[in-house]
Design an enzyme around this catalytic site. Structure first.
Site, mmCIF file in Angstrom:
data_model
loop_
_atom_site.group_PDB
_atom_site.id
_atom_site.type_symbol
_atom_site.label_atom_id
_atom_site.label_comp_id
_atom_site.label_asym_id
_atom_site.label_seq_id
_atom_site.Cartn_x
_atom_site.Cartn_y
_atom_site.Cartn_z
ATOM 1 N N GLU A 1 0.863 -1.186 0.000
ATOM 2 C CA GLU A 1 0.000 0.000 0.000
ATOM 3 C C GLU A 1 0.894 1.230 0.000
ATOM 4 O OE1 GLU A 1 -2.929 -0.303 3.122
ATOM 5 O OE2 GLU A 1 -4.145 -1.699 1.970
ATOM 6 N N HIS B 1 -9.476 9.573 2.693
ATOM 7 C CA HIS B 1 -9.017 8.482 1.818
ATOM 8 C C HIS B 1 -9.173 8.942 0.378
ATOM 9 C CE1 HIS B 1 -8.506 4.581 -0.024
ATOM 10 N NE2 HIS B 1 -8.161 4.086 1.155
ATOM 11 N N ARG C 1 -1.048 9.121 1.453
ATOM 12 C CA ARG C 1 -2.478 9.320 1.236
ATOM 13 C C ARG C 1 -2.892 10.782 1.090
ATOM 14 N NH1 ARG C 1 -5.814 5.230 4.996
ATOM 15 N NH2 ARG C 1 -5.217 3.610 3.540
ATOM 16 N N HIS D 1 -12.010 9.574 6.316
ATOM 17 C CA HIS D 1 -11.744 8.143 6.510
ATOM 18 C C HIS D 1 -11.259 7.802 7.917
ATOM 19 C CE1 HIS D 1 -10.690 4.098 5.334
ATOM 20 N NE2 HIS D 1 -9.403 4.277 5.628
ATOM 21 N N ARG E 1 -1.688 9.056 8.860
ATOM 22 C CA ARG E 1 -1.473 7.644 9.198
ATOM 23 C C ARG E 1 -1.014 6.841 7.985
ATOM 24 N NH1 ARG E 1 -4.742 3.285 8.538
ATOM 25 N NH2 ARG E 1 -6.528 4.592 8.006
HETATM 26 C C1 SIN Z 1 -7.759 0.735 2.493
HETATM 27 O O1 SIN Z 1 -7.997 -0.439 2.284
HETATM 28 O O2 SIN Z 1 -7.383 1.497 1.623
HETATM 29 C C2 SIN Z 1 -7.936 1.275 3.884
HETATM 30 C C3 SIN Z 1 -6.836 0.846 4.722
HETATM 31 C C4 SIN Z 1 -6.524 1.865 5.761
HETATM 32 O O3 SIN Z 1 -7.249 2.828 5.930
HETATM 33 O O4 SIN Z 1 -5.490 1.720 6.392
#
Ligand code: SIN
Length: 539
Positions: free
Chosen positions: A125, A243, A288, A346, A381
């Site tokens: 990620e 998000h 993010r 989010h 975060r």
């Molecule tokens: C996501 O799956 O993008 C959310 C995961 C997160 O907020 O850490």
């Protein structure tokens, strides 16, 4: 601001006692309950059904440095760097180092994470330097974790779970020590009191304050507001994470499209089908806050889409079955159609201020999970660190309570009565505002892009709404009062921080100013002014 949300009468109340009282049934609440039940008699109170929390909606996964080429030191570095200079180093170290043991416990409890050739499969990620994210059933990680914890909770004889219990306020003695909680029972419309040797807030986040959110209806910041009214300090309230990719289809809620989709190779494209992140360091996998703002900017020229094609049909089907199914229900097949997306509120990086053992400034009050803030997430975060946070810091609270030794059970006569019983009951609602008004205001003026005039105006409006608000004894009214209270805290902290850092972006102060602003904001109900404390760093 009123000390209590509603009038209540000390002489007319059903009172329960328990050794450890936990509010909330997401990952932090249930995991802490399970750990605490090894030593104490535990009661878990939850607002709706036990399964209803942000946890169950988590898709991407849980970050943990368990792969062969990974280490807690690398996880620590990545978390600090995403946190934009505002993480407390000790908290991050604790998260990265203790995370492995906690995840192993979760697996032993029965959580089935996806495997490849028999070994745990890790995905990538944004802002992670390694493939570090465990996932389950492709993109239903939160569901799998919640299922595991609910089943384990039900197996434990020492845990009593009561559903439909809305936390109204904390109960204290004359010295301000927390003795328990005042609860509204949704089924009967009555109040109950719970006394406990230790009260643990694990009430989750507040995404519902904003017009667009990935969070479920229950995320209205009730625990944070109740703690604040009782005198608990809040920290870093200006840092709300948006998000980057939530599904945007008229008439439907903003369903989360996991960051793991970009982690597996999906592109962000504009209305002309062109990638617009190509020249930004990290591209689609930049932190993010950066991706969310780039999308926001691009949306000035037209809609933005997430294109699953680079992932390939077979891999998309395998990794993202839930996302595909949900989009199909909305008439859209991700395998052949780019998905229209936009940012949505989010995750709350700020919350009830705690140390790394979950202790707050109020005696007997602890907090963990999204409602708590110990500086582990800084200003932004790192993806998939939140589920790990719930495990690691929840477990530490139990250790702390154990180490503190024997405590007396509080007695009802020591609970401070509500002095304002009649005065509050008489106040009038002169300028009614709705939840939608609040959500639009927060989204427009206290959202992804902020500036002084908007923040000042929002603050004035929120203050007027709060002054004129009359709270009846029902969940909707009490949630609204909490949302006003928390909205104001976010607005004041955002107005006071005259720089841009992580998720907090000021159009009028677009630069990060480390020399002045590398510090946490702190607020308490005693003083509406925002104060600051230093971050803790490695020597
Ligand atoms: C996501 O799956 O993008 C959310 C995961 C997160 O907020 O850490």
């Amino acid at each position: 601001m009123k000390r209590y949300l509603i009038p209540w009468d000390k002489d007319n109340m059903e009172v329960f006692s328990t050794e450890v009282l936990i509010l909330g049934s997401g990952i932090a609440g249930l995991y802490t309950a399970i750990k605490a039940s090894e030593h104490f008699q535990v009661t878990v109170l939850t607002k709706k059904k036990i399964e209803e929390s942000n946890t169950g909606h988590a898709q991407g996964g849980i970050a943990v440095a368990m792969d062969l080429d990974d280490s807690p030191a690398l996880h620590y570095e990545d978390t600090l760097s995403a946190g934009a200079g505002l993480c407390d180093h000790e908290s991050v170290k604790t998260l990265a180092e203790e995370g492995q043991a906690r995840v192993r416990e979760l697996i032993e409890m029965g959580a089935h994470f996806d495997r490849s050739n028999g070994v745990l499969a890790f995905t990538r990620e944004a802002a992670h330097s390694r493939r570090r994210i465990l996932h389950a059933r492709g993109d239903a990680t939160g569901w799998e974790i919640e299922r595991t914890l609910v089943e384990e909770t039900r197996r434990q004889k020492g845990i009593l779970v009561k559903e439909g219990r809305f936390v109204v306020d904390l109960l204290e003695n004359r010295s301000g020590d927390v003795l328990g909680v005042l609860i509204f029972v949704t089924e009967t419309g009555k109040l109950e009191a719970y006394l406990a040797k230790a009260v643990i807030m694990a009430t989750g986040g507040l995404g519902q304050l904003f017009g667009f959110t990935t969070n479920p209806d229950v995320a209205t910041g009730d625990g944070i507001a109740a703690a604040y009214r009782a005198g608990a300090e809040l920290m870093d309230m200006e840092f709300v994470q948006f998000h980057p990719t939530a599904l945007v289809l008229p008439g439907f809620p903003r369903f989360l499209i996991s960051e793991a989709v970009r982690g597996e190779g999906a592109y962000l494209i504009n209305k002309n089908g062109k990638r617009f992140m190509e020249n930004i360091p990290g591209k689609e996998l930049a932190p993010r806050d950066i991706v969310a703002r780039a999308i926001w900017k691009e949306m000035n020229s037209g809609p933005v889409y997430l294109d699953f094609k680079p992932i390939g049909e077979k891999h998309s089907l395998n990794r993202f079955p839930k996302i595909r199914q949900t989009c199909l229900e909305y008439g859209l097949d991700v395998l052949n159609t780019p998905v229209p997306i936009a940012p949505a509120a989010h995750y709350m990086m700020g919350g009830i201020r705690t140390n790394i053992d979950g202790e707050t400034n109020l005696t007997n009050l602890y907090a963990c999970g999204e409602c708590a803030c110990n500086g582990v997430h800084g200003a932004n975060r790192l993806a998939s660190n939140s589920l790990l946070d719930g495990l690691v810091f929840g477990a530490r609270i139990v250790e702390k309570i154990l180490a503190a030794g024997k405590r007396e059970m509080p007695v009802w006569k020591d609970v401070l009565a509500n002095q304002l019983l009649n005065a509050e009951a008489g106040s009038k609602k002169t300028e009614p505002a709705s939840r939608e008004d609040l959500q639009h205001l927060m989204w427009d003026m206290v959202g992804i892009i902020r500036e002084q005039d908007g923040l000042k105006k929002a603050g004035r409006i929120l203050e007027t709404w709060e002054e004129n608000n009359k709270t009846e004894m029902n969940v909707e009214d009490m949630e609204f009062a909490n949302m006003l209270c928390i909205g104001l805290a976010i607005d004041r902290a955002a107005l006071a921080r005259r720089e841009s850092r992580g998720a907090h972006y000021r159009l009028d102060y677009p630069e990060r100013a480390d020399r002045i602003w590398r510090k946490h904001s702190v607020q308490s109900e005693e003083d509406v002014n925002v104060t600051y404390i230093s971050i803790t760093e490695d020597n």
